[in-house]
Design a protein around this motif. Structure first.
Motif, PDB file in Angstrom:
ATOM      1  N   ALA A 193      -9.327  21.075 -25.133  1.00 16.55           N
ATOM      2  CA  ALA A 193     -10.767  21.045 -24.867  1.00 16.55           C
ATOM      3  C   ALA A 193     -11.237  19.622 -24.559  1.00 16.55           C
ATOM      4  O   ALA A 193     -12.093  19.417 -23.694  1.00 16.55           O
ATOM      5  N   LEU A 194     -10.665  18.647 -25.248  1.00 17.95           N
ATOM      6  CA  LEU A 194     -11.012  17.251 -24.956  1.00 17.95           C
ATOM      7  C   LEU A 194     -10.553  16.866 -23.553  1.00 17.95           C
ATOM      8  O   LEU A 194     -11.258  16.151 -22.833  1.00 17.95           O
ATOM      9  N   GLY A 195      -9.384  17.332 -23.175  1.00 17.41           N
ATOM     10  CA  GLY A 195      -8.903  17.077 -21.817  1.00 17.41           C
ATOM     11  C   GLY A 195      -9.809  17.706 -20.782  1.00 17.41           C
ATOM     12  O   GLY A 195     -10.130  17.092 -19.764  1.00 17.41           O
ATOM     13  N   GLN A 196     -10.239  18.926 -21.049  1.00 17.13           N
ATOM     14  CA  GLN A 196     -11.133  19.620 -20.128  1.00 17.13           C
ATOM     15  C   GLN A 196     -12.480  18.891 -20.029  1.00 17.13           C
ATOM     16  O   GLN A 196     -13.035  18.746 -18.941  1.00 17.13           O
ATOM     17  N   LEU A 197     -12.987  18.417 -21.146  1.00 11.84           N
ATOM     18  CA  LEU A 197     -14.234  17.656 -21.144  1.00 11.84           C
ATOM     19  C   LEU A 197     -14.097  16.379 -20.321  1.00 11.84           C
ATOM     20  O   LEU A 197     -14.991  16.014 -19.564  1.00 11.84           O
ATOM     21  N   GLY A 198     -12.940  15.714 -20.462  1.00 13.71           N
ATOM     22  CA  GLY A 198     -12.696  14.513 -19.675  1.00 13.71           C
ATOM     23  C   GLY A 198     -12.684  14.791 -18.186  1.00 13.71           C
ATOM     24  O   GLY A 198     -13.215  14.013 -17.386  1.00 13.71           O
ATOM     25  N   ILE A 199     -12.077  15.918 -17.802  1.00 15.27           N
ATOM     26  CA  ILE A 199     -12.061  16.291 -16.383  1.00 15.27           C
ATOM     27  C   ILE A 199     -13.478  16.565 -15.896  1.00 15.27           C
ATOM     28  O   ILE A 199     -13.877  16.118 -14.813  1.00 15.27           O
ATOM     29  N   GLN A 200     -14.255  17.275 -16.701  1.00 20.51           N
ATOM     30  CA  GLN A 200     -15.637  17.572 -16.318  1.00 20.51           C
ATOM     31  C   GLN A 200     -16.453  16.296 -16.132  1.00 20.51           C
ATOM     32  O   GLN A 200     -17.227  16.176 -15.178  1.00 20.51           O
ATOM     33  N   LYS A 201     -16.272  15.333 -17.043  1.00 20.86           N
ATOM     34  CA  LYS A 201     -16.998  14.059 -16.913  1.00 20.86           C
ATOM     35  C   LYS A 201     -16.559  13.293 -15.674  1.00 20.86           C
ATOM     36  O   LYS A 201     -17.379  12.688 -14.983  1.00 20.86           O
ATOM     37  N   GLY A 202     -15.258  13.313 -15.388  1.00 19.49           N
ATOM     38  CA  GLY A 202     -14.753  12.638 -14.204  1.00 19.49           C
ATOM     39  C   GLY A 202     -15.295  13.256 -12.924  1.00 19.49           C
ATOM     40  O   GLY A 202     -15.711  12.550 -12.002  1.00 19.49           O
ATOM     41  N   VAL A 203     -15.311  14.577 -12.869  1.00 20.14           N
ATOM     42  CA  VAL A 203     -15.833  15.271 -11.690  1.00 20.14           C
ATOM     43  C   VAL A 203     -17.324  15.001 -11.537  1.00 20.14           C
ATOM     44  O   VAL A 203     -17.818  14.803 -10.420  1.00 20.14           O
ATOM     45  N   GLN A 204     -18.056  14.964 -12.636  1.00 22.25           N
ATOM     46  CA  GLN A 204     -19.483  14.646 -12.566  1.00 22.25           C
ATOM     47  C   GLN A 204     -19.693  13.233 -12.022  1.00 22.25           C
ATOM     48  O   GLN A 204     -20.597  13.003 -11.226  1.00 22.25           O
ATOM     49  N   GLY A 205     -18.834  12.301 -12.442  1.00 22.63           N
ATOM     50  CA  GLY A 205     -18.926  10.944 -11.909  1.00 22.63           C
ATOM     51  C   GLY A 205     -18.644  10.892 -10.416  1.00 22.63           C
ATOM     52  O   GLY A 205     -19.295  10.151  -9.675  1.00 22.63           O
ATOM     53  N   ALA A 261      -7.277  12.141 -13.860  1.00 26.54           N
ATOM     54  CA  ALA A 261      -5.811  12.137 -13.968  1.00 26.54           C
ATOM     55  C   ALA A 261      -5.361  12.033 -15.427  1.00 26.54           C
ATOM     56  O   ALA A 261      -4.449  12.750 -15.860  1.00 26.54           O
ATOM     57  N   ALA A 262      -5.988  11.153 -16.184  1.00 27.85           N
ATOM     58  CA  ALA A 262      -5.620  10.989 -17.593  1.00 27.85           C
ATOM     59  C   ALA A 262      -5.948  12.245 -18.394  1.00 27.85           C
ATOM     60  O   ALA A 262      -5.166  12.673 -19.251  1.00 27.85           O
ATOM     61  N   SER A 263      -7.073  12.856 -18.103  1.00 30.22           N
ATOM     62  CA  SER A 263      -7.463  14.074 -18.814  1.00 30.22           C
ATOM     63  C   SER A 263      -6.516  15.227 -18.478  1.00 30.22           C
ATOM     64  O   SER A 263      -6.200  16.047 -19.344  1.00 30.22           O
ATOM     65  N   ALA A 264      -6.060  15.276 -17.239  1.00 30.30           N
ATOM     66  CA  ALA A 264      -5.081  16.302 -16.862  1.00 30.30           C
ATOM     67  C   ALA A 264      -3.777  16.099 -17.629  1.00 30.30           C
ATOM     68  O   ALA A 264      -3.134  17.066 -18.044  1.00 30.30           O
ATOM     69  N   LYS A 265      -3.390  14.850 -17.847  1.00 30.90           N
ATOM     70  CA  LYS A 265      -2.183  14.560 -18.632  1.00 30.90           C
ATOM     71  C   LYS A 265      -2.360  15.016 -20.086  1.00 30.90           C
ATOM     72  O   LYS A 265      -1.410  15.474 -20.719  1.00 30.90           O
TER      73      LYS A 265
END
Length: 73
Positions: free
Chosen positions: A8-20, A52-56
Protein backbone atom coordinates in the motif's frame (compact mmCIF):
# COMPACT_ATOMS: atom_id res chain seq x y z
CA UNK A 1 4.22 -3.95 9.35
CA UNK A 2 2.46 -6.38 7.04
CA UNK A 3 3.17 -7.13 3.41
CA UNK A 4 -0.17 -5.54 2.52
CA UNK A 5 0.82 -2.28 4.20
CA UNK A 6 4.18 -2.30 2.43
CA UNK A 7 2.47 -2.75 -0.92
CA UNK A 8 0.00 0.00 0.00
CA UNK A 9 2.90 2.36 0.71
CA UNK A 10 4.35 1.54 -2.69
CA UNK A 11 1.01 2.21 -4.33
CA UNK A 12 0.72 5.53 -2.49
CA UNK A 13 4.18 6.48 -3.72
CA UNK A 14 3.19 5.73 -7.30
CA UNK A 15 0.03 7.80 -6.93
CA UNK A 16 2.03 10.76 -5.57
CA UNK A 17 4.56 10.45 -8.39
CA UNK A 18 1.85 10.36 -11.04
CA UNK A 19 0.15 13.37 -9.45
CA UNK A 20 3.47 15.22 -9.63
CA UNK A 21 3.78 14.34 -13.31
CA UNK A 22 0.27 15.65 -13.93
CA UNK A 23 1.13 18.89 -12.17
CA UNK A 24 4.32 19.30 -14.20
CA UNK A 25 2.46 18.47 -17.44
CA UNK A 26 -0.11 21.13 -16.63
CA UNK A 27 2.65 23.65 -15.97
CA UNK A 28 4.36 22.73 -19.25
CA UNK A 29 1.09 23.12 -21.16
CA UNK A 30 0.48 26.56 -19.72
CA UNK A 31 4.10 27.77 -19.59
CA UNK A 32 4.46 31.34 -20.71
CA UNK A 33 8.24 31.50 -20.78
CA UNK A 34 11.12 29.14 -21.45
CA UNK A 35 12.14 29.42 -17.79
CA UNK A 36 8.72 28.22 -16.64
CA UNK A 37 8.83 25.28 -19.03
CA UNK A 38 12.39 24.37 -18.06
CA UNK A 39 11.50 24.29 -14.36
CA UNK A 40 8.49 22.07 -15.05
CA UNK A 41 10.56 19.71 -17.23
CA UNK A 42 13.26 19.45 -14.57
CA UNK A 43 10.59 18.67 -11.96
CA UNK A 44 9.61 15.57 -13.96
CA UNK A 45 12.81 13.68 -13.08
CA UNK A 46 12.17 13.37 -9.31
CA UNK A 47 8.64 12.23 -10.10
CA UNK A 48 10.00 9.55 -12.42
CA UNK A 49 12.34 8.37 -9.66
CA UNK A 50 9.44 8.39 -7.16
CA UNK A 51 7.36 6.10 -9.36
CA UNK A 52 10.30 3.79 -10.12
CA UNK A 53 11.27 3.46 -6.45
CA UNK A 54 7.67 2.84 -5.41
CA UNK A 55 7.34 0.14 -8.06
CA UNK A 56 10.43 -1.53 -6.59
CA UNK A 57 8.77 -1.46 -3.15
CA UNK A 58 5.72 -3.23 -4.56
CA UNK A 59 7.96 -5.72 -6.36
CA UNK A 60 9.85 -6.45 -3.13
CA UNK A 61 6.57 -6.98 -1.24
CA UNK A 62 5.42 -9.36 -3.96
CA UNK A 63 8.71 -11.26 -3.78
CA UNK A 64 8.41 -11.53 0.01
CA UNK A 65 4.88 -12.85 -0.26
CA UNK A 66 6.00 -15.38 -2.86
CA UNK A 67 8.87 -16.54 -0.65
CA UNK A 68 6.51 -16.92 2.32
CA UNK A 69 4.08 -18.95 0.26
CA UNK A 70 6.90 -21.17 -1.01
CA UNK A 71 8.13 -21.70 2.55
CA UNK A 72 4.78 -22.53 4.12
CA UNK A 73 3.09 -24.29 1.19
Amino acid sequence: MTIDSIAALGQLGIQKGVQGVRTSASQIASAGTTTDMTAALVALKPQELQVAASAKVIEAADDMLGALLDTFA
